[in-house]
Design a protein around this motif. Structure first.
Motif, short mmCIF file in Angstrom:
data_model
loop_
_atom_site.label_atom_id
_atom_site.label_comp_id
_atom_site.label_asym_id
_atom_site.label_seq_id
_atom_site.Cartn_x
_atom_site.Cartn_y
_atom_site.Cartn_z
N UNK A 132 0.83 -1.20 0.00
CA UNK A 132 0.00 0.00 0.00
C UNK A 132 0.87 1.26 0.00
N UNK A 133 2.11 1.13 0.49
CA UNK A 133 3.07 2.24 0.47
C UNK A 133 3.90 2.13 -0.81
N UNK A 134 3.84 3.15 -1.63
CA UNK A 134 4.52 3.10 -2.92
C UNK A 134 6.03 3.20 -2.78
N UNK A 135 6.53 3.91 -1.78
CA UNK A 135 7.98 4.06 -1.61
C UNK A 135 8.33 4.34 -0.16
N UNK A 136 7.70 3.59 0.75
CA UNK A 136 7.94 3.83 2.17
C UNK A 136 7.98 2.54 2.97
N UNK A 137 8.83 2.52 3.99
CA UNK A 137 8.91 1.41 4.94
C UNK A 137 8.41 1.92 6.29
N UNK A 138 7.50 1.18 6.90
CA UNK A 138 6.87 1.61 8.14
C UNK A 138 7.50 0.90 9.33
N UNK A 139 7.87 1.69 10.33
CA UNK A 139 8.29 1.16 11.63
C UNK A 139 7.15 1.43 12.60
#
Length: 396
Positions: A226-233
């Protein structure tokens, strides 16, 4: 001239050690050639083999989704402002009859928005939008919304206001589940690789409840595409931007490899000339092994920290080995900082003690990463502590 000749002699004497530096630099420059870069990026595109007709249909759906998200955001604003008015009434700042016209106007605006949203949802069949409709249907028959000018007892009015507030909060949360991922992607497009978005700070106004924000970011993290260019912490509430181009990810990894190897060569050269600094017990092999031991200590500290956070939240750590290039792209600056910190710590310890061992070097790296965690990542630590308490509340 003597200085230049000394540099030439040093280069000639260590040509075998310096050759990989030149090779890595040439590889990075080779990948940056436009044609090569386009080939690498094209091989990683998910829609590179989609027919033109399907691409057109996909673009139409994307545009409809964009319009739908905008309508949902407007609906959230209307419901949020209406809910604020209900809170003002409960606190005695105003009365229902005073803002009766505003309530009726908001009622009409919400109906128009629902008409647009439901028309667009015919192509998406979203269960969440159906839930949002149900929340509004439960609200719109409330006596305060039906006829805000009517008189009622304070007890009845408080009961109706509490019901409206509860349904409004559920509606806002449901809307945010749909709209926030799209908004995060827009933020990420305006950012650069290595930067991060503080999720809880950005959406504190949209979702005042920290528990609701945590539910939203958890859902986003469990669907990483769902995030096109992000990593979630999810522990810290930070969303790191990475470069979606595969060629840039390879260049970033090779650049870090180049930094690591260059620092290692510098340490090896220092070991060869350690006697010049009065360090008679230091050999090239010994200090190289100490360098690796420092890095191993930092790595072990990072792993242990992740396991500790996993125990606090009760959820196992996600280990997606296929995403290692993405992780490197998002944390390239952090990794470079850790390498430089390890280098500084190694030299400081060597000069202060006059000798080094593998155990002392390992403990040095472990303590160095702990030092960075305490003084360099205070925001993440505070956010992780908040996440741990919120998770317990959610589960309890």
């Amino acid at each position: 001239m003597d200085t230049i000749n000394n540099i030439k002699d040093l280069f000639s004497a260590n040509i075998d050690a310096l050759a990989p530096i030149i090779t890595l630099t040439l590889i990075i420059l080779f990948i940056k050639i436009p044609y090569i870069r386009s080939l690498i990026n094209k091989s990683n595109e998910d829609d590179s083999y989609i027919s033109p007709k399907d691409k057109e249909e996909k673009e139409k759906r994307r545009q409809k989704r964009k319009i739908l998200n905008q309508a949902l955001r407007e609906l959230r604003a209307e419901i949020s402002d209406l809910n604020s008015s209900f809170d003002d009434i409960k606190q005695g700042k105003t009365t229902v009859t005073t803002i009766a016209d505003y309530i009726q106007k908001t009622n009409k605006d919400v109906k128009k928005l629902f008409s647009t949203i439901n028309d667009l949802n015919e192509d998406f069949h979203s269960d969440t939008i159906r839930n949002i409709n149900n929340y509004w249907e439960q609200m719109k028959y409330n006596p305060i919304l039906v006829d805000p000018s009517q008189s009622m007892s304070p007890q009845d009015q408080l009961h109706h206001l509490s019901m409206l507030e509860a349904k409004a909060k559920k509606m806002i949360l449901a809307i945010c589940f749909l709209t926030i991922p799209h908004r995060v992607n827009i933020w990420l497009q305006q950012s650069r690789p290595g930067y991060y978005l503080p999720f809880h700070l950005l959406f504190e106004e949209d979702l005042p409840s920290a528990e609701d924000r945590q539910r939203v970011i958890n859902t986003m993290a469990w669907a990483p595409k769902a995030m096109e260019s992000g990593i979630i912490n999810i522990e810290s509430g930070l969303i790191y931007r990475y470069d979606p181009r595969r060629s840039a990810q390879y260049c970033g990894f090779l650049f870090l490899l180049l930094i690591f190897y260059t620092l290692s060569v510098g340490i090896w050269l220092f070991g060869k000339h350690a006697t010049y600094f009065g360090l008679t017990d230091i050999t090239p092999k010994l200090i190289l092994l100490a360098w690796l031991a420092v890095l191993a200590g930092m790595f072990i500290h990072i792993i242990i920290g992740k396991f500790k956070r996993s125990q606090e939240t009760g959820l196992p750590q996600v280990v997606a080995t296929s995403d290692w290039l993405i992780y490197v792209s998002a944390h390239k600056g952090d990794i470079t900082l850790k390498l430089l910190t390890a280098l500084f710590g190694l030299f400081a310890f060597t000069f202060s003690s006059g000798s080094i061992t593998m155990i002392s070097s390992f403990l040095l790296g472990y303590s160095l990463d702990s030092f960075i965690g305490v003084f360099g990542s205070s925001l993440e630590k505070k956010a992780e502590a908040q996440y741990s308490s919120l998770y317990k509340k959610i589960q309890g």
